[in-house]
Design a protein around this motif. Structure first.
Motif, PDB file in Angstrom:
ATOM      1  N   LEU A 220     -22.497   2.879 -11.462  1.00 55.24           N
ATOM      2  CA  LEU A 220     -21.127   3.015 -10.966  1.00 55.24           C
ATOM      3  C   LEU A 220     -20.347   3.957 -11.862  1.00 55.24           C
ATOM      4  N   LEU A 221     -19.353   4.584 -11.286  1.00 52.46           N
ATOM      5  CA  LEU A 221     -18.467   5.470 -12.043  1.00 52.46           C
ATOM      6  C   LEU A 221     -17.108   4.803 -12.208  1.00 52.46           C
TER       7      LEU A 221
ATOM      8  N   ASP B 272     -17.315  -1.554 -14.568  1.00 51.63           N
ATOM      9  CA  ASP B 272     -16.275  -2.432 -14.024  1.00 51.63           C
ATOM     10  C   ASP B 272     -14.999  -2.369 -14.854  1.00 51.63           C
ATOM     11  N   SER B 273     -14.066  -1.633 -14.275  1.00 53.04           N
ATOM     12  CA  SER B 273     -12.839  -1.303 -14.990  1.00 53.04           C
ATOM     13  C   SER B 273     -11.991  -2.521 -15.352  1.00 53.04           C
TER      14      SER B 273
HETATM   15  N1  LIG Z   1     -15.730  -2.309  -9.830  1.00 55.80           N
HETATM   16  C1  LIG Z   1     -15.968  -0.972 -10.297  1.00 55.80           C
HETATM   17  C2  LIG Z   1     -15.998  -0.032  -9.117  1.00 55.80           C
HETATM   18  C3  LIG Z   1     -16.481   1.341  -9.484  1.00 55.80           C
HETATM   19  C4  LIG Z   1     -16.945   2.125  -8.269  1.00 55.80           C
HETATM   20  O1  LIG Z   1     -17.087   1.572  -7.159  1.00 55.80           O
HETATM   21  N2  LIG Z   1     -17.192   3.406  -8.456  1.00 55.80           N
HETATM   22  C5  LIG Z   1     -17.658   4.227  -7.355  1.00 55.80           C
HETATM   23  C6  LIG Z   1     -17.110   5.620  -7.482  1.00 55.80           C
HETATM   24  S1  LIG Z   1     -15.370   5.651  -7.470  1.00 55.80           S
HETATM   25  C7  LIG Z   1     -19.157   4.356  -7.431  1.00 55.80           C
HETATM   26  O2  LIG Z   1     -19.670   4.610  -8.496  1.00 55.80           O
HETATM   27  N3  LIG Z   1     -19.849   4.177  -6.299  1.00 55.80           N
HETATM   28  C8  LIG Z   1     -21.288   4.273  -6.236  1.00 55.80           C
HETATM   29  C9  LIG Z   1     -21.750   5.647  -5.974  1.00 55.80           C
HETATM   30  O3  LIG Z   1     -20.919   6.542  -5.758  1.00 55.80           O
HETATM   31  O4  LIG Z   1     -22.960   5.843  -5.985  1.00 55.80           O
HETATM   32  C10 LIG Z   1     -14.870  -0.586 -11.294  1.00 55.80           C
HETATM   33  O5  LIG Z   1     -13.808  -1.232 -11.300  1.00 55.80           O
HETATM   34  O6  LIG Z   1     -15.096   0.297 -12.109  1.00 55.80           O
END
Ligand SMILES: N[C@@H](CCC(=O)N[C@@H](CS)C(=O)NCC(=O)O)C(=O)O
Length: 356
Positions: free
Chosen positions: A63-64, A81-82
């Protein structure tokens, strides 16, 4: 060549105490965390990469952003997880805190942050991958952000591939012909309510930013400042919201004081209006998701804002609900009373197990 391959071999050096993370500008959660680190004056090194960084560990679920933080043995671990990361940094770094001092206000802050991360993101994904102009722009720009230099033919191939991957994922967030209008109407009501709040306040819960501001900011970096359909809508209806997003990027020069948090017992009507908007849509999704997870179902069906809603169940959102409930249970009686009063009549109560 991918941007990740250009990362120097020393990227993971633990000799440099600054926090190491990877992410890209098109990721709302990356923007949330970079703005938080800037505001908190926590030194950081951002590696702009979307698919992991050679030489650094990978998270179980990629995740990013991904942070690379020393574990108990001193070795770097990939952490995502932010929301829990913000709390970890609250404990680790002194001063300029993003969590309000009053635990009752802190829980309101956490609720708005959660709504931003888990509900506003539906609008982000919906607008980005629903309309031709938005699909066109995201298809071209996201690969450039993630992969660095490439020729035209490669960019076209990457644009097609990201569109083909993301458009079918719309249904994961619950965006379809039936729910699309619910998502859009809720985004419009949110920016209207936030615009109204920004007529008299600098941040969501006072004159200093909380975790909720960073959560909302992350999603709005995309909704208000990048994706053409939602950007035009935001500019037209909510110029203060558009402007606020620009200012949130870097608040390292702000000098916050404890007195700048709102008093939880005297919240302005504009905060109550925002909570009412959250209560109108968010609890139904969270509770139906949790019920589906408990029943072992992969999908949940409910009604949101009077319209049918169907989507895949998300274990992570089940965790978010459990965190909010845990924090509610941990409130001392006086703080719980302040919190209950602030939430009364907003519709947010069911998230915490209350009748309304
Ligand atoms: N719960 C995570 C959510 C992070 C998230 O969903 N990031 C997205 C990009 S904004 C991601 O990496 N999605 C998987 C992908 O793009 O392969 C947080 O709070 O950091």
């Amino acid at each position: 060549m991918s941007a990740a391959q250009e990362v120097p071999a020393t990227a993971g050096s633990t000799a440099d105490a600054s926090l190491l993370l990877s992410g890209v500008p098109g990721s709302p959660y990356t923007r949330k965390m970079v703005a938080l680190l800037r505001y908190r004056r926590i030194p950081y090194r951002l590696i702009q990469a979307s698919r992991g960084v050679p030489g650094l560990p990978s998270a179980k679920v990629h995740l990013l952003p991904t942070f690379y933080l020393p574990g108990v043995d001193g070795k770097l671990e990939a952490v995502t997880d932010s929301t829990p990361l913000i709390r970890r940094f609250e404990a680790q770094f002194a001063g300029r805190h993003a969590v309000p001092i009053d635990p009752a206000l802190a829980l309101i802050d956490a609720l708005i942050e959660d709504y931003a991360d888990e509900w506003l993101t539906k609008a982000m994904f919906h607008y980005r991958w629903r309309y031709a102009e938005d699909i066109h722009k995201a298809g071209l720009i996201l690969p450039c952000w993630a992969l660095g230099p490439m020729d035209d033919a490669t960019l076209q191939t990457m644009a097609t591939s990201i569109r083909d991957r993301q458009i079918p994922r719309l249904r994961f967030v619950g965006s379809n012909e039936v729910t699309g209008p619910v998502i859009e109407a809720s985004y419009v009501r949110f920016i209207d309510a936030f615009e109204d709040h920004l007529r008299g306040h600098r941040f969501l819960l006072g004159e200093r930013p909380g975790a909720a501001d960073f959560g909302v900011y992350g999603q709005l970096t995309q909704l208000a400042h990048f994706d053409p359909t939602s950007m035009a809508l935001t500019l037209q209806r909510a110029p203060r919201v558009y402007a606020w997003v620009g200012t949130m990027e870097d608040h390292c020069g702000l000098e916050p004081t404890d007195a700048q948090w709102l008093d939880c017992t005297a919240l302005p009507a504009t905060v109550t209006a925002l909570l009412r908007e959250i209560g109108r849509v968010y609890p139904a999704a969270m509770l139906a998701n949790a019920a589906a997870l408990q029943a072992g179902a992969t999908e949940f069906k409910t009604e949101i804002d009077g319209k049918p809603w169907v989507q895949q169940a998300f274990p992570y959102q089940g965790k978010c609900l459990a965190w909010l409930r845990r924090d509610y249970q941990a409130l001392a009686p006086d703080a719980r009373q302040r919190f209950d009063r602030a939430l009364a009549g907003t519709g947010c109560g069911p998230i915490f197990g209350m009748a309304d």
